[in-house]
Design a protein around this motif. Structure first.
Motif, mmCIF file in Angstrom:
data_model
loop_
_atom_site.group_PDB
_atom_site.id
_atom_site.type_symbol
_atom_site.label_atom_id
_atom_site.label_comp_id
_atom_site.label_asym_id
_atom_site.label_seq_id
_atom_site.Cartn_x
_atom_site.Cartn_y
_atom_site.Cartn_z
ATOM 1 N N THR A 49 0.840 -1.200 0.000
ATOM 2 C CA THR A 49 0.000 0.000 0.000
ATOM 3 C C THR A 49 0.873 1.247 0.000
ATOM 4 O O THR A 49 1.966 1.258 0.564
ATOM 5 N N GLY A 50 0.373 2.298 -0.636
ATOM 6 C CA GLY A 50 1.093 3.576 -0.663
ATOM 7 C C GLY A 50 0.895 4.260 -1.995
ATOM 8 O O GLY A 50 1.236 3.694 -3.044
ATOM 9 N N GLU A 76 2.505 6.538 -3.135
ATOM 10 C CA GLU A 76 3.800 6.923 -3.709
ATOM 11 C C GLU A 76 4.458 5.805 -4.507
ATOM 12 O O GLU A 76 5.503 6.007 -5.131
ATOM 13 N N ASP A 129 -3.520 4.745 -1.429
ATOM 14 C CA ASP A 129 -4.049 4.853 -0.069
ATOM 15 C C ASP A 129 -5.549 5.147 -0.095
ATOM 16 O O ASP A 129 -5.997 6.215 0.319
ATOM 17 N N GLY A 189 0.814 1.670 5.694
ATOM 18 C CA GLY A 189 -0.541 2.085 6.044
ATOM 19 C C GLY A 189 -1.034 1.685 7.417
ATOM 20 O O GLY A 189 -2.246 1.577 7.633
HETATM 21 MG MG MG Z 1 2.092 4.514 3.448
#
Ligand code: MG
Ligand code: AMP
Length: 399
Positions: free
Chosen positions: A187-188, A190, A230, A255
């Motif tokens: 997760t992310g 970025e 996210d 996360g």
């Molecule tokens: Mg994150």
């Protein structure tokens, strides 16, 4: 987070054990031998036939009766020949010899084989220079294993030598435990696929490849690998897809800490996730949950943290179920003095030097992915140890 009451690593391990206990109940499946490498036998396997299945010659030579060689040298008539796969071997008449090949059935009456190189052959006769004991160069049926005896115990991780024994016993398939099917979701917002160009603030998803390959190395099967922004709905969709692919265990990275967009917490806390901060470094934030009856083990996003967390909390069970050994541990001698954070079990990256010496690699930062790659072991420093001097003993495990 100084005010946070930190949970001991052992307590989290115990909680993971409870969460993952259902994975220990493995079904089994029958697979062809060629596909069974590294699988684990579900039950004990008995041989349906004796090994070897019939009495046969260990040498190219002459089948004889040992009593006919009581006085040597002796010359015997060679009455016929038995090759491998020759069918019924018949009987050896007293005072005669039969030419026989390696693996061919030994005729009744014969109790020894004289290797060809120990004889001299002339026309239809063979001359043997010295006596032989009964049984010499004869492989008795069942001398390796009797029919109905145990060939392999349950829980054997199948290597080619095991598969050879199963094939020799005439088996075509083997009943093996099902492999734990795992999905890995990074997760992310970025994150980008490794190799794609990086926009401002973007980084390649290192955890996806780390966890996916670590699952395989620990004997699990990777059934899905995803990467989500996210957004809780996107994460839920990734979970749903993984479960659709048969995932029995969901692993996430990122996360779960104290930021504003902690997507794993957002999705799983309302479902009763247990979110914790552990007394360890790296890898403090951890979470455990159940999503649609499937266990979810959530690791922090920093690459060193997530890799170490997998090794601590999930790899041991996968290895156990896959019949794999645990990484080697060793007590080594620290090359340099170091300070550890009070109240945290610290896992430092190290490199083994000559003999029993070990040095740390780089600092303790949980983002130091290259330093981890340069390491070959982890130094495990207990919570209550703060100061270590050069020459002190430390516990390590191999990566
Ligand atoms: Mg994150
Ligand atoms: P998080 O746990 O989501 O707060 O992430 C902590 C740190 O790890 C941040 O610097 C993230 O950018 C980084 N990170 C999170 N996920 C990954 C990933 N899959 N690969 C590499 N770095 C990551």
């Amino acid at each position: 987070m100084a005010h946070v009451q930190r949970t001991p690593v052992a307590e989290h391990m115990a909680r993971v054990d409870v969460l993952l206990a259902p994975l220990r109940v493995r079904g089994s499946e029958e697979v062809p031998l060629i596909a069974a490498l590294h699988r684990v036998t579900a039950g004990e396997i008995v041989s349906p036939i004796a090994l070897p299945p019939f009495r046969n010659s260990q040498m190219d030579g002459f089948a004889v009766r040992a009593t006919d060689l009581a006085v040597t040298p002796v010359t015997l008539p060679v009455v016929r020949e038995i090759a491998a796969a020759a069918g019924e071997p018949g009987e050896l008449a007293p005072g005669t010899a039969i030419r026989i090949m390696t693996g061919a059935p030994v005729p009744a009456g014969a109790d020894a084989v004289v290797p060809i190189e120990d004889t001299s052959v002339e026309g239809d006769t063979v001359t043997i220079a010295r006596g032989r004991t009964a049984g010499e160069y004869v492989r008795e049926a069942g001398s390796d294993l009797a029919a109905g005896d145990r060939l392999l115990p349950a829980g054997t991780r199948l290597a080619s030598r095991h598969l050879a024994a199963l094939a020799a016993a005439g088996l075509a398939t083997v009943d093996v435990r099902t492999v734990v099917r795992v999905a890995v979701i990074s997760t992310g917002s970025e994150l980008v696929v490794p190799g794609e160009p990086l926009g401002p603030g973007q980084i390649p998803d290192a955890n996806g490849i780390a966890l996916a390959t670590a699952v395989r190395a620990a004997g699990g099967e990777l059934v899905a690998q995803g990467r989500v922004h996210d957004e809780p709905a996107t994460l839920a969709a990734a979970f749903d897809q993984a479960i659709g692919n048969g995932a029995e265990l969901l692993l996430t990275s990122g996360g779960i800490s104290m930021g504003d967009h902690e997507v794993v917490r957002q999705l799983l806390e309302p479902l009763g996730a247990h979110v914790d901060v552990l007394a360890m470094q790296p890898g403090g934030p951890q979470a455990l949950a159940t999503y649609r009856d499937i266990p979810v083990v959530c690791f922090p996003g920093n690459p060193v943290s997530s890799q170490l967390s997998f090794e601590l909390f999930v790899a041991p069970l996968l290895r156990e179920l896959a019949g794999l050994p645990t990484p080697r541990r060793a007590t080594l001698v620290l090359e340099e003095a170091l300070r550890s954070v009070p109240g945290r079990r610290q896992f430092l990256r190290g490199r083994r030097l000559d003999g029993d010496r070990v040095a740390t690699v780089s600092g303790s930062g949980s983002h130091l992915v290259a330093a981890l790659a340069a390491s070959d072991l982890i130094i495990d420093v207990p919570e209550d140890v703060i100061d270590l001097a050069a020459g002190d003993s430390v516990e390590t495990w191999e990566l």
